[in-house]
Design a protein around this motif. Sequence first.
Motif, PDB file in Angstrom:
ATOM      1  N   ILE A  76     -10.182   6.688  -1.898  1.00  0.00           N
ATOM      2  CA  ILE A  76      -9.471   5.425  -1.722  1.00  0.00           C
ATOM      3  C   ILE A  76     -10.039   4.699  -0.508  1.00  0.00           C
ATOM      4  O   ILE A  76     -10.124   5.267   0.583  1.00  0.00           O
ATOM      5  CB  ILE A  76      -7.958   5.622  -1.535  1.00  0.00           C
ATOM      6  CG1 ILE A  76      -7.372   6.422  -2.700  1.00  0.00           C
ATOM      7  CG2 ILE A  76      -7.261   4.257  -1.414  1.00  0.00           C
ATOM      8  CD1 ILE A  76      -5.903   6.735  -2.561  1.00  0.00           C
TER       9      ILE A  76
ATOM     10  N   PHE B  48      -7.214  13.404  -1.677  1.00  0.00           N
ATOM     11  CA  PHE B  48      -8.065  12.218  -1.625  1.00  0.00           C
ATOM     12  C   PHE B  48      -8.988  12.215  -0.410  1.00  0.00           C
ATOM     13  O   PHE B  48      -8.624  12.670   0.664  1.00  0.00           O
ATOM     14  CB  PHE B  48      -7.211  10.947  -1.544  1.00  0.00           C
ATOM     15  CG  PHE B  48      -6.653  10.508  -2.860  1.00  0.00           C
ATOM     16  CD1 PHE B  48      -7.471   9.967  -3.837  1.00  0.00           C
ATOM     17  CD2 PHE B  48      -5.295  10.616  -3.116  1.00  0.00           C
ATOM     18  CE1 PHE B  48      -6.954   9.549  -5.058  1.00  0.00           C
ATOM     19  CE2 PHE B  48      -4.760  10.201  -4.323  1.00  0.00           C
ATOM     20  CZ  PHE B  48      -5.599   9.666  -5.295  1.00  0.00           C
TER      21      PHE B  48
ATOM     22  N   TYR C 105       0.242   7.332  -5.600  1.00  0.00           N
ATOM     23  CA  TYR C 105      -1.044   7.983  -5.360  1.00  0.00           C
ATOM     24  C   TYR C 105      -1.164   9.301  -6.120  1.00  0.00           C
ATOM     25  O   TYR C 105      -2.271   9.669  -6.529  1.00  0.00           O
ATOM     26  CB  TYR C 105      -1.264   8.193  -3.861  1.00  0.00           C
ATOM     27  CG  TYR C 105      -1.428   6.887  -3.122  1.00  0.00           C
ATOM     28  CD1 TYR C 105      -2.603   6.150  -3.227  1.00  0.00           C
ATOM     29  CD2 TYR C 105      -0.396   6.364  -2.352  1.00  0.00           C
ATOM     30  CE1 TYR C 105      -2.759   4.932  -2.572  1.00  0.00           C
ATOM     31  CE2 TYR C 105      -0.539   5.148  -1.686  1.00  0.00           C
ATOM     32  CZ  TYR C 105      -1.720   4.444  -1.805  1.00  0.00           C
ATOM     33  OH  TYR C 105      -1.873   3.240  -1.163  1.00  0.00           O
TER      34      TYR C 105
ATOM     35  N   SER D 145       0.837  -1.206   0.000  1.00  0.00           N
ATOM     36  CA  SER D 145       0.000   0.000   0.000  1.00  0.00           C
ATOM     37  C   SER D 145       0.868   1.251   0.000  1.00  0.00           C
ATOM     38  O   SER D 145       0.441   2.320  -0.434  1.00  0.00           O
ATOM     39  CB  SER D 145      -0.881   0.032   1.251  1.00  0.00           C
ATOM     40  OG  SER D 145      -1.720  -1.074   1.286  1.00  0.00           O
TER      41      SER D 145
ATOM     42  N   THR E 251     -10.704   9.384   2.017  1.00  0.00           N
ATOM     43  CA  THR E 251     -10.339   8.015   2.359  1.00  0.00           C
ATOM     44  C   THR E 251     -11.366   7.393   3.288  1.00  0.00           C
ATOM     45  O   THR E 251     -12.097   8.101   3.985  1.00  0.00           O
ATOM     46  CB  THR E 251      -8.950   7.953   3.043  1.00  0.00           C
ATOM     47  OG1 THR E 251      -8.958   8.777   4.208  1.00  0.00           O
ATOM     48  CG2 THR E 251      -7.840   8.389   2.096  1.00  0.00           C
TER      49      THR E 251
ATOM     50  N   LEU F 155      -2.174  11.409   1.699  1.00  0.00           N
ATOM     51  CA  LEU F 155      -3.343  11.270   0.822  1.00  0.00           C
ATOM     52  C   LEU F 155      -4.276  12.473   0.961  1.00  0.00           C
ATOM     53  O   LEU F 155      -4.806  12.971  -0.036  1.00  0.00           O
ATOM     54  CB  LEU F 155      -4.085   9.973   1.128  1.00  0.00           C
ATOM     55  CG  LEU F 155      -3.316   8.693   0.802  1.00  0.00           C
ATOM     56  CD1 LEU F 155      -4.057   7.474   1.331  1.00  0.00           C
ATOM     57  CD2 LEU F 155      -3.050   8.572  -0.690  1.00  0.00           C
TER      58      LEU F 155
ATOM     59  N   TYR G 135      -4.268  10.265  -8.623  1.00  0.00           N
ATOM     60  CA  TYR G 135      -5.011  11.535  -8.583  1.00  0.00           C
ATOM     61  C   TYR G 135      -5.031  12.172  -9.971  1.00  0.00           C
ATOM     62  O   TYR G 135      -6.066  12.658 -10.419  1.00  0.00           O
ATOM     63  CB  TYR G 135      -4.396  12.484  -7.540  1.00  0.00           C
ATOM     64  CG  TYR G 135      -5.321  13.614  -7.185  1.00  0.00           C
ATOM     65  CD1 TYR G 135      -6.309  13.458  -6.214  1.00  0.00           C
ATOM     66  CD2 TYR G 135      -5.236  14.847  -7.832  1.00  0.00           C
ATOM     67  CE1 TYR G 135      -7.179  14.489  -5.891  1.00  0.00           C
ATOM     68  CE2 TYR G 135      -6.094  15.882  -7.509  1.00  0.00           C
ATOM     69  CZ  TYR G 135      -7.060  15.698  -6.549  1.00  0.00           C
ATOM     70  OH  TYR G 135      -7.922  16.721  -6.235  1.00  0.00           O
TER      71      TYR G 135
END
Length: 172
Positions: A30, A61, A19, A14, A63, A56, A23
């Motif tokens: 996510i 993002f 990332y 991960s 999440t 993130l 994007y």
Amino acid sequence: MFRKFYPKRLADSSYTINYEKLYQEGYRGILFDIDNTLVEHGADATERAVELFARLKKIGFQTCLISNNSDERVKRFNKDIGTNYIHKANKPSRKNYIKAVEIMGTSIHNTVFVGDQLFTDVFGANRIGMMTYLVKPIHPKEEIQIVLKRKLERIVLYFYRRDVAKGKIKQE
């Protein structure tokens, strides 16, 4: 036959997924499994996990954690992260993948799922047409039912890699 279990993409971890590129590709949400995806089974959030979620958020993002674990387990993991979560998600049921997308205010088409198991994590997200990443488990020590599933996963991944090599399927 096995294609419903195939991930769209593979990653070592991960923590190695690009990332920023996701994007740029238009993804905005996510979903993460927790155990053996972000930390060892049963562990609290590590500094690395906390830093990932901060990164993130900075990228832009939304999440959400989506776990089959108890509320107590997910809350304990999430204590220093502070993101959305769904516990007892009953993966691979579609219901809570959709609920997570609604919580984040994203859509199925601009959300990615990251998990370490084919038959729960990836299959559930594939059932609703979500982008999926299969990551390698963080630690080999697992519950017996997961150990048994891993043996079956190896078979599916053999056919997945063969189909990719033959051009029968395209990794996204």
